[in-house]
Design a protein around this motif. Structure first.
Motif, PDB file in Angstrom:
ATOM      1  N   GLY A 170       0.838  -1.192   0.000  1.00 16.64           N
ATOM      2  CA  GLY A 170       0.000   0.000   0.000  1.00 16.64           C
ATOM      3  C   GLY A 170       0.871   1.240   0.000  1.00 16.64           C
ATOM      4  N   ASN A 171       0.656   2.114   0.997  1.00 18.19           N
ATOM      5  CA  ASN A 171       1.491   3.312   1.091  1.00 18.19           C
ATOM      6  C   ASN A 171       2.603   3.153   2.128  1.00 18.19           C
ATOM      7  OD1 ASN A 171      -0.135   3.406   3.371  1.00 18.19           O
ATOM      8  ND2 ASN A 171      -0.264   5.644   3.374  1.00 18.19           N
ATOM      9  N   GLU A 172       2.851   1.917   2.563  1.00 18.77           N
ATOM     10  CA  GLU A 172       3.953   1.643   3.487  1.00 18.77           C
ATOM     11  C   GLU A 172       5.142   1.094   2.700  1.00 18.77           C
ATOM     12  OE1 GLU A 172       2.784  -0.853   6.685  1.00 18.77           O
ATOM     13  OE2 GLU A 172       1.182   0.480   7.367  1.00 18.77           O
ATOM     14  N   LEU A 173       6.267   1.774   2.794  1.00 19.05           N
ATOM     15  CA  LEU A 173       7.490   1.378   2.087  1.00 19.05           C
ATOM     16  C   LEU A 173       8.512   0.910   3.116  1.00 19.05           C
ATOM     17  CD1 LEU A 173       7.789   4.435  -0.367  1.00 19.05           C
ATOM     18  CD2 LEU A 173       6.327   2.410  -0.526  1.00 19.05           C
ATOM     19  N   THR A 174       8.996  -0.305   2.953  1.00 20.19           N
ATOM     20  CA  THR A 174      10.007  -0.868   3.850  1.00 20.19           C
ATOM     21  C   THR A 174      11.297  -1.014   3.066  1.00 20.19           C
ATOM     22  OG1 THR A 174       8.288  -2.091   5.032  1.00 20.19           O
ATOM     23  CG2 THR A 174      10.566  -2.760   5.403  1.00 20.19           C
ATOM     24  N   LEU A 175      12.219  -0.120   3.314  1.00 24.63           N
ATOM     25  CA  LEU A 175      13.465  -0.066   2.555  1.00 24.63           C
ATOM     26  C   LEU A 175      14.583  -0.691   3.385  1.00 24.63           C
ATOM     27  CD1 LEU A 175      13.117   3.600   1.202  1.00 24.63           C
ATOM     28  CD2 LEU A 175      12.157   1.472   0.281  1.00 24.63           C
ATOM     29  N   VAL A 176      14.982  -1.899   3.013  1.00 25.51           N
ATOM     30  CA  VAL A 176      16.025  -2.635   3.733  1.00 25.51           C
ATOM     31  C   VAL A 176      17.236  -2.757   2.825  1.00 25.51           C
ATOM     32  CG1 VAL A 176      16.601  -4.746   4.976  1.00 25.51           C
ATOM     33  CG2 VAL A 176      14.227  -3.939   4.911  1.00 25.51           C
ATOM     34  N   VAL A 177      18.354  -2.202   3.254  1.00 26.36           N
ATOM     35  CA  VAL A 177      19.575  -2.293   2.446  1.00 26.36           C
ATOM     36  C   VAL A 177      20.525  -3.301   3.087  1.00 26.36           C
ATOM     37  CG1 VAL A 177      19.373   0.019   1.504  1.00 26.36           C
ATOM     38  CG2 VAL A 177      20.620  -0.320   3.628  1.00 26.36           C
ATOM     39  N   LEU A 178      21.338  -3.907   2.242  1.00 29.13           N
ATOM     40  CA  LEU A 178      22.239  -4.986   2.663  1.00 29.13           C
ATOM     41  C   LEU A 178      23.674  -4.509   2.542  1.00 29.13           C
ATOM     42  CD1 LEU A 178      22.174  -8.024   3.514  1.00 29.13           C
ATOM     43  CD2 LEU A 178      22.530  -8.561   1.102  1.00 29.13           C
ATOM     44  N   ASN A 179      24.380  -4.472   3.664  1.00 32.39           N
ATOM     45  CA  ASN A 179      25.790  -4.075   3.686  1.00 32.39           C
ATOM     46  C   ASN A 179      26.646  -5.231   4.186  1.00 32.39           C
ATOM     47  OD1 ASN A 179      24.702  -0.868   4.840  1.00 32.39           O
ATOM     48  ND2 ASN A 179      25.263  -1.404   2.770  1.00 32.39           N
ATOM     49  N   GLY A 233       0.077  -6.601  -7.454  1.00 33.78           N
ATOM     50  CA  GLY A 233      -0.926  -6.270  -6.451  1.00 33.78           C
ATOM     51  C   GLY A 233      -0.828  -4.857  -5.927  1.00 33.78           C
ATOM     52  N   GLU A 234       0.262  -4.147  -6.240  1.00 36.79           N
ATOM     53  CA  GLU A 234       0.462  -2.767  -5.774  1.00 36.79           C
ATOM     54  C   GLU A 234       0.375  -1.754  -6.907  1.00 36.79           C
ATOM     55  OE1 GLU A 234       0.641  -2.297  -2.639  1.00 36.79           O
ATOM     56  OE2 GLU A 234       0.973  -4.384  -2.027  1.00 36.79           O
TER      57      GLU A 234
END
Length: 270
Positions: A170-179, A233-234
């Motif tokens: 929806g309007n929730e963005l989960t930004l997970v970066v990998l270091n 779906g988005e």
């Protein structure tokens, strides 16, 4: 006496042929089944690893996930097995400053975070995690790749998703970066420690900069067409419901990589 010798030679010849057939056909087929079952098992473990990475948001503790990079064949009294198969688990692009996840035209509603989320482009170095098996018989085994909350299998002619994405809900963005940097090659188990480095205490509410669309861009091995399918779906080009992705575009960066951009509608907060 000659008849006995001839009979012994015939029986011995049948045994030699039977053993050769067993070694040439039965053993490889059984080992191929062992490798296929191992590949299914390791994909389940990689799903656990993917879940540990994605769920690290808002968590302060380290999670350990064991991955069986290789396997062993059943012991045999007579026939011989090849060396046990191994696998490689490694990070790709995490030390490349050009492999970024970028957020553009996001303005925070909270004054405490507005000095950072001020509409400027924000870049976060990230990369992907790849498992590559080295089997003796299962020649069509895929590479299994984690990137941008998605786990998928890369075959020679196609890509197949193993999990869904949690980048957009929806309007929730989960930004997970990998270091970090990881390179493990062995036939035994390897434990990966997933350690959150920078996790927010809560969600940050942003809105698009005046007259602009908020966009999120990232480097991927999957082309925009496949991200269109993954985000079906988005995706809402008509902007009439609770789906906010208006467009998914991409361009090739060479070496099998793509720059993928998600565009979100203007009249919403995220």
């Amino acid at each position: 006496g000659q008849a006995i010798q001839i009979g012994f030679i015939l029986i011995f010849g049948v045994l030699v042929i039977s053993f050769a057939s067993y070694q040439a056909f039965v053993v490889p087929n059984q080992n191929s089944e062992v490798e296929f079952n191992h590949n299914q098992q390791v994909q389940g473990q990689l799903q656990e690893l993917r879940n540990a990475i994605v769920s690290s948001v808002g968590r302060a503790t380290t999670t350990a996930v064991a991955v069986d990079l290789g396997t062993t064949y059943p012991s045999r009294l007579v026939a011989a097995n090849p060396p046990p198969p191994s696998g490689t688990l490694r990070t790709v692009g995490t030390t490349d400053s050009g492999a970024n996840l970028s957020v553009n035209d996001a303005v925070a509603q909270n004054p405490e975070t507005a000095d950072y989320w001020n509409g400027s482009q924000r870049n976060f170095t990230t990369g992907l995690l790849e498992y590559r098996p080295n089997y003796n018989e299962y020649n069509n085994a895929p590479r299994t790749v984690y990137e941008n909350t998605l786990l998928y299998n890369q075959f020679r002619s196609a890509n197949r998703t193993v999990t869904g994405q949690s980048l957009v809900d929806g309007n929730e963005l989960t930004l997970v970066v990998l270091n970090g940097s990881l390179q493990a090659a062995r036939s035994s188990s390897y434990t990966v420690d997933v350690r959150p480095v920078s996790t927010p205490d809560g969600a940050t509410v942003v809105e698009p900069k005046d007259g602009r669309n908020l966009t999120v861009s990232f480097v991927s091995r999957l082309p925009a067409e496949q991200w269109n399918e993954t985000l079906a779906g988005e995706l809402n080009a008509s902007q009439t419901d609770d789906r906010y992705v208006t467009n998914v575009t991409g361009e090739s960066r060479g070496s099998g990589l793509y720059e993928v951009t998600l565009t979100f509608e203007q009249d919403a907060t995220y």
